[in-house]
Design a protein around this motif. Structure first.
Motif, PDB file in Angstrom:
ATOM      1  N   THR A 253       0.861  -1.173   0.000  1.00 13.14           N
ATOM      2  CA  THR A 253       0.000   0.000   0.000  1.00 13.14           C
ATOM      3  C   THR A 253       0.898   1.224   0.000  1.00 13.14           C
ATOM      4  N   LYS A 254       0.341   2.345  -0.435  1.00 16.95           N
ATOM      5  CA  LYS A 254       1.082   3.608  -0.488  1.00 16.95           C
ATOM      6  C   LYS A 254       0.706   4.473   0.703  1.00 16.95           C
ATOM      7  N   ASN A 255       1.691   5.066   1.339  1.00 15.35           N
ATOM      8  CA  ASN A 255       1.471   5.986   2.453  1.00 15.35           C
ATOM      9  C   ASN A 255       0.713   5.347   3.608  1.00 15.35           C
ATOM     10  N   GLY A 256       0.808   4.033   3.756  1.00 14.86           N
ATOM     11  CA  GLY A 256       0.191   3.381   4.893  1.00 14.86           C
ATOM     12  C   GLY A 256      -1.315   3.414   4.919  1.00 14.86           C
ATOM     13  N   THR A 257      -1.965   3.396   3.766  1.00 12.52           N
ATOM     14  CA  THR A 257      -3.427   3.390   3.732  1.00 12.52           C
ATOM     15  C   THR A 257      -3.912   2.083   3.125  1.00 12.52           C
ATOM     16  N   GLU A 258      -5.163   1.744   3.432  1.00 14.12           N
ATOM     17  CA  GLU A 258      -5.745   0.529   2.890  1.00 14.12           C
ATOM     18  C   GLU A 258      -6.608   0.805   1.666  1.00 14.12           C
ATOM     19  N   LYS A 259      -6.644   2.049   1.191  1.00 12.41           N
ATOM     20  CA  LYS A 259      -7.580   2.406   0.124  1.00 12.41           C
ATOM     21  C   LYS A 259      -7.179   1.833  -1.221  1.00 12.41           C
TER      22      LYS A 259
END
Length: 434
Positions: free
Chosen positions: A53-59
């Motif tokens: 994931t990017k920047n620690g997000t689950e989106k």
């Protein structure tokens, strides 16, 4: 540690390695560490891929085939970044740009690739390209200073440009083949991006003009401008039989703006054309007002040549008024000042209409200005924005006014200006009923 099925992730303590059958090799561990340095977090291993994931997000989940993870790590470490304006990547270390392209009519690219065979002749290029039985092409320019290739997306492009919304998303969501532009000489990242887009747009033009193949660069993000709906009264929406006498051209242009919600410049122009339709009316109104003012003057004498000449000058000024002056008259004559002021005071537009706003080449609007009325400022901005959209002219007059392209970053930020143009169009149409 079995990472096949992952629910909620602890993004503060990312796993240093995967356990069981998914344990990382030493080479993979080094690559993953390099990818983490670019602000990506490893969260799972699914089948033959690693999921980040990017920047620690689950989106948005990003996936790399394990056999490609070292390649992606090297590319990111060397400075490969996403293109600022379109869906693509730029590598200044390799003098290389890769762009996602699509079929303008059908949306996806595979039909362009799989239904056609390409005969590019002998490119004379030193780049090694994988043969795909004529389903891709690789062509070079004069002196081999640049070459263009249409081929399956690279691992780095697939990783950076595609997002999955579950851990098990496949690696090539929405990204099949990409257009790759290679340069033989060093360039800055900015020059790489601009020159690659120039070559790509020229290629797309020739494919369309010569072969009817409408291939376009995919926008980084598809923007839709939404028009806020009015609140629904408790007793429901009251629909009346149409009372307004509106020319069909005007109502059709106004309605078309809603159809062009995913093309902000077209949406703006549709509302502008509604205003444009009424420019002669406003000019006539201003001309008649000036003439009547002269006729009512205490010093007017129909036998005096100077008095008659003043009348003629009024008519001449009205006839020779440019479109910007006519727009100023239209806004001043037909738009209620309190409605216009309310738009800026309560619209929640932030810095959009200020000098710090995102749209270049158009005048800012200062509601508190004492040098120009709000109506004049609005008219000048609307007219200048119209010029940026339509004046694609090879003319020094417009050299400092770059064209606002349909899929540019600026185009995606036109929302407040479109809302303003819509407000003006409604006000002018209503005023025309009087």
């Amino acid at each position: 540690m079995d990472m096949d099925v992952v629910g909620t992730f602890d993004f503060d303590e990312q796993p240093a390695e995967l356990g069981g059958t998914h344990a990382l090799t030493e080479e993979e561990s080094i690559a993953v560490a390099a990818i983490r340095e670019q602000d990506f977090a490893l969260v799972a291993a699914v089948d033959d891929s690693l999921v980040f994931t990017k920047n620690g997000t689950e989106k948005a989940f990003k996936r790399i085939l394990r056999k490609k993870v070292t390649e992606v790590a090297h590319s990111l470490r060397d400075g490969t970044r996403e293109h600022e304006d379109v869906r693509g990547i730029v590598s200044s270390a390799s003098n290389y740009v890769e762009l996602a392209v699509r079929d303008a009519r059908r949306g996806g690219l595979p039909l362009i690739v799989t239904r056609r065979r390409w005969d590019q002749g002998s490119s004379g290029c030193r780049h090694e390209t994988e043969s795909s039985n004529g389903r891709s092409f690789h062509i070079s320019g004069p002196g081999e200073k640049a070459c263009i290739e249409l081929s399956p997306a690279s691992a780095t492009a697939s990783f950076l440009l595609t997002d999955g919304y579950s851990v098990r998303s496949t690696a090539h969501i929405g990204l099949s083949h990409t257009l790759k532009i290679f340069f033989s000489e060093d360039r800055s990242e900015r020059d790489l991006a601009q020159e690659a887009m120039d070559l790509t747009e020229r290629l797309c033009f020739e494919l369309d003009a010569a072969h009817g193949i409408q291939m376009v660069v995919a926008p980084r993000e598809r923007f839709r401008v939404t028009i806020p709906r009015s609140p629904v009264p408790e007793n429901g929406i009251r629909v009346r039989f149409p009372k307004m006498q509106i020319p069909r051209e005007v109502s059709a242009l106004f309605s078309f703006a809603g159809e062009a919600a995913d093309n902000p410049p077209f949406m703006f122009l549709s509302y502008y054309q509604v205003l444009e339709y009424h420019l002669p009316m406003a000019a006539r109104r201003e001309g008649l007002k000036s003439i009547r003012r002269e006729l009512q003057s205490l010093n007017f004498d129909e036998k005096d040549d100077a008095s008659v000449l003043r009348l003629l000058n009024c008519a001449e000024r009205n006839r020779n008024a440019g479109e910007e002056d006519q727009m100023k008259t239209l806004v001043a004559e037909c738009v209620r000042r309190d409605i216009l002021r309310e738009f800026f005071d309560e619209g929640g537009h932030g810095d959009h209409f200020t000098r710090r706003g995102p749209i270049a080449g158009v005048p800012a609007i200062n509601v508190a200005s004492t040098s120009e009325t709000l109506e004049v400022q609005v008219a000048k901005r609307v007219y200048a924005l119209r010029n940026r959209i339509v004046h694609a002219k090879d003319n020094p007059k417009y050299a400092e006014m770059p064209v606002l392209l349909p899929r540019s970053k600026e185009a995606g930020l036109l929302g407040p200006d479109i809302h303003l143009a819509r407000l003006l169009a409604v006000e002018v149409v209503v005023d025309s009923q009087g």
